[in-house]
Design an enzyme around this catalytic site. Structure first.
Site, short mmCIF file in Angstrom:
data_model
loop_
_atom_site.label_atom_id
_atom_site.label_comp_id
_atom_site.label_asym_id
_atom_site.label_seq_id
_atom_site.Cartn_x
_atom_site.Cartn_y
_atom_site.Cartn_z
CB SER A 39 -0.93 -0.08 1.08
OG SER A 39 -0.39 -0.25 2.44
CG ASN A 126 -4.22 -3.87 13.68
OD1 ASN A 126 -3.63 -4.01 12.54
ND2 ASN A 126 -4.71 -5.01 14.34
CB THR A 171 -39.45 27.20 -10.27
OG1 THR A 171 -40.86 27.64 -10.82
CG2 THR A 171 -39.32 28.20 -8.94
CG HIS A 172 -40.82 23.60 -12.55
ND1 HIS A 172 -40.87 22.16 -12.41
CD2 HIS A 172 -41.37 24.39 -11.85
CE1 HIS A 172 -42.01 22.56 -11.16
NE2 HIS A 172 -42.11 23.68 -11.01
CB SER A 293 -13.50 24.42 -29.62
OG SER A 293 -13.41 23.74 -30.95
CE LYS A 299 -18.79 25.60 -27.64
NZ LYS A 299 -18.67 24.44 -28.09
CG ASN A 301 -16.07 24.91 -24.80
OD1 ASN A 301 -17.06 25.38 -25.39
ND2 ASN A 301 -15.22 24.13 -25.38
CD GLU A 306 -18.25 21.88 -20.07
OE1 GLU A 306 -18.61 21.08 -20.61
OE2 GLU A 306 -17.36 22.88 -20.23
CE1 TYR A 333 -6.49 -2.54 9.57
CE2 TYR A 333 -5.60 -4.78 9.44
CZ TYR A 333 -5.61 -3.64 9.04
OH TYR A 333 -5.05 -3.31 7.59
CE LYS A 341 -4.36 3.57 5.33
NZ LYS A 341 -4.97 2.26 5.32
N1 ARG Z 1 -1.31 -0.82 5.90
C1 ARG Z 1 -2.16 -1.21 6.82
C2 ARG Z 1 -3.52 -0.74 6.68
O1 ARG Z 1 -3.52 0.37 6.00
C3 ARG Z 1 -1.67 -1.17 8.06
C4 ARG Z 1 -2.39 -1.94 9.32
C5 ARG Z 1 -1.62 -3.39 9.10
N2 ARG Z 1 -2.16 -4.27 10.14
C6 ARG Z 1 -1.99 -5.56 10.19
N3 ARG Z 1 -2.63 -6.07 11.14
N4 ARG Z 1 -1.72 -6.09 9.00
O2 ARG Z 1 -4.49 -1.26 7.27
#
Ligand code: ARG
Length: 474
Positions: A39, A126, A171-172, A293, A299, A301, A306, A333, A341
């Site tokens: 991650s 955790n 309105t509308h 454009s 144009k 825009n 948007e 957990y 995230k």
């Molecule tokens: N990268 C993990 C997360 O975002 C951290 C926590 C990991 N905890 C575990 N017991 N493997 O959740």
């Protein structure tokens, strides 16, 4: 051919097993396990908050005599150095170390040696990630609150310039009654004010510390959770360790706030798209906020508007994504929660750019008062004023007045005239008691000026509402 998603596996040995938890493992993770588990590519965004949490934890361990003062000093100095290096782009994040927590800890070990290994006493990833993520969302709320305040400031300033600029109220999407542009813009100031209120409510609820919940059950070490909570600016420590490590409703509330705010932004964006079109011609964006454009030379825009409108979709998606991830997860957990995230990071980045772009557009546009005033006077938008006159002056029940006025509108439209262009004689063919004075209430400015009820569009009200908004929001 599609490129393979993972490189050919290197020969795995006990020594390539993860150094953070590899004790019982003799073989490194399968490449695909590593691939799905990693991650760091996104959670490196948590580095500031992760380090802040670690420093608070280290100080507490020292204060409680769980680790020595010398170790605390080394850990804090080492973490400060890592923070500076990451800020300066001098830090190498390694996929092999999975996430931000282990990247930072491994770097700390390289820098200060064995003392680094003491930092994780009485803590788990955790509670560590729950803490860092909470701090991150809290920082995001504060930054977005500031950006929304700037947007309100810009809207209030434009409203003050346009307290008596007439435009059709719709309105509308049909012209309904004349309003002032100032009144219309202040409607959005109210919406963004409530958005800020929602963010503040969520902030108050999220502002408690999970740190010290450890893996799930607390710890046998004599930690001081109130101390770490205060160090990080939290109001208190969370009362249940299982909840502390597994709660993500703070992130859900943030995404809900973001989604509702995105709805409000999309509505203003849509108005800007409409108003800047040749068909409306109410506003014009300068070159700085217009795009051309590649094929149609004429144009101009409103791309930014948007995109503000369009980006709302992904922000709703982010909320639904995390709701679905969290649904039915048993305590405490679960690794599913690592999926919390990216939706949040995406909403933070996109909401911020939307709010800032909207502020830029609000400051930028020029108003075609003439076009707005003409539109305000069209489409029988003063019909209600005529009906109100019948009620006020002839004591007609409103339902009857509505009926009479509808007949007058039909008469005028048959003659391709506005109501005020009919003669008194014409008017009296429908209602003989109509008098010359009725014409005085028909100009759009008179119509707007008459709507003095609290919260109404009369220029005097709008001026006061803008002053009040300054006090309430800025
Ligand atoms: N990268 C993990 C997360 O975002 C951290 C926590 C990991 N905890 C575990 N017991 N493997 O959740």
């Amino acid at each position: 051919m599609v490129a393979p998603i993972v490189k050919k596996p290197a020969k795995k040995t006990a020594s390539s097993a993860n150094s953070m938890w590899g004790g019982q493992f003799s073989v490194a993770p399968d490449d695909l396990l590593a691939k799905i588990n990693v991650s760091i590519s996104f959670d490196k965004q948590l580095y500031r908050q992760d380090i802040r949490g670690s420093i608070a934890h280290a100080k507490m361990l020292g204060k409680q005599k769980i680790i020595s003062a010398g170790d605390v000093k080394a850990i804090v100095a080492g973490l400060d150095g890592i923070l500076k290096d990451i800020d300066a782009g001098r830090f190498e994040f390694k996929d092999s170390l999975e996430d931000i927590h282990m990247n930072v800890e491994a770097a700390l070990k390289e820098r200060i040696g064995d003392a680094a290994g003491r930092l994780h006493t009485a803590r788990s990833r955790n509670d560590q990630v729950a803490t860092g993520f909470r701090l991150y969302v809290r920082d995001a709320v504060d930054a977005l609150d500031g950006a929304l305040k700037e947007l309100q400031k810009a809207l209030i300033a434009r409203a003050e310039e346009n307290v008596s600029t007439l435009m059709p109220g719709f309105t509308h999407l049909q012209a309904a009654q004349p309003v002032t542009l100032g009144h219309h813009l202040l409607a959005y100031v109210e919406m963004f004010g409530r958005d800020r209120g929602r963010a503040a409510d969520a902030r108050a609820r999220m502002n408690e510390s999970p740190l010290g919940a450890a893996a799930l059950a607390g710890t046998s070490f004599p930690i001081d959770r109130e101390f770490t909570a205060k160090e990080m600016g939290f109001d208190r420590a969370m009362g249940n360790s299982l909840d502390a490590v597994s709660a993500r409703d703070f992130a859900l509330e943030f995404l809900a706030f973001g989604s509702i705010c995105a709805v409000h932004l999309s509505r203003l964006a849509e108005e800007m798209v409409n108003w800047s079109s040749a068909q409306f011609g109410f506003i014009r964006f300068s070159d700085a906020w217009s795009t051309g454009s590649s094929i149609m030379p004429q144009k101009r825009n409103p791309d930014a508007a948007e995109l503000v409108r369009g980006k709302s979709g992904r922000m709703f998606g982010n909320l639904v994504s995390l709701l679905a991830t969290m649904k039915a997860l048993p305590l405490a957990y679960n690794k599913d929660m690592q999926e919390d995230k990216e939706p949040v990071f995406d909403t933070v980045a996109n909401l911020m750019v939307c709010v800032m772009a909207m502020t830029g557009m609000v400051k930028d546009f020029t108003v075609n008062k003439e076009a707005m005033a003409v539109a305000a006077s069209q489409a029988y938008s003063n019909a209600t004023d005529l009906a109100d006159w019948l009620v006020r002056e002839l004591k007609m029940p409103f339902r009857d007045a509505h009926h009479v006025t509808a007949k007058l509108v039909k008469l005028a439209s048959g003659k391709k005239k506005m109501l005020e262009e009919l003669s008194l004689k014409d008017l009296q063919t429908v209602e003989p008691r109509l008098r010359q004075e009725v014409f005085a209430c028909l100009p759009p400015l008179k119509s707007a000026e008459s709507r003095k009820s609290f919260g109404g569009t009369a220029p005097g009200n709008v001026k006061k509402a803008a002053a009040d908004a300054r006090k309430r929001f800025l």
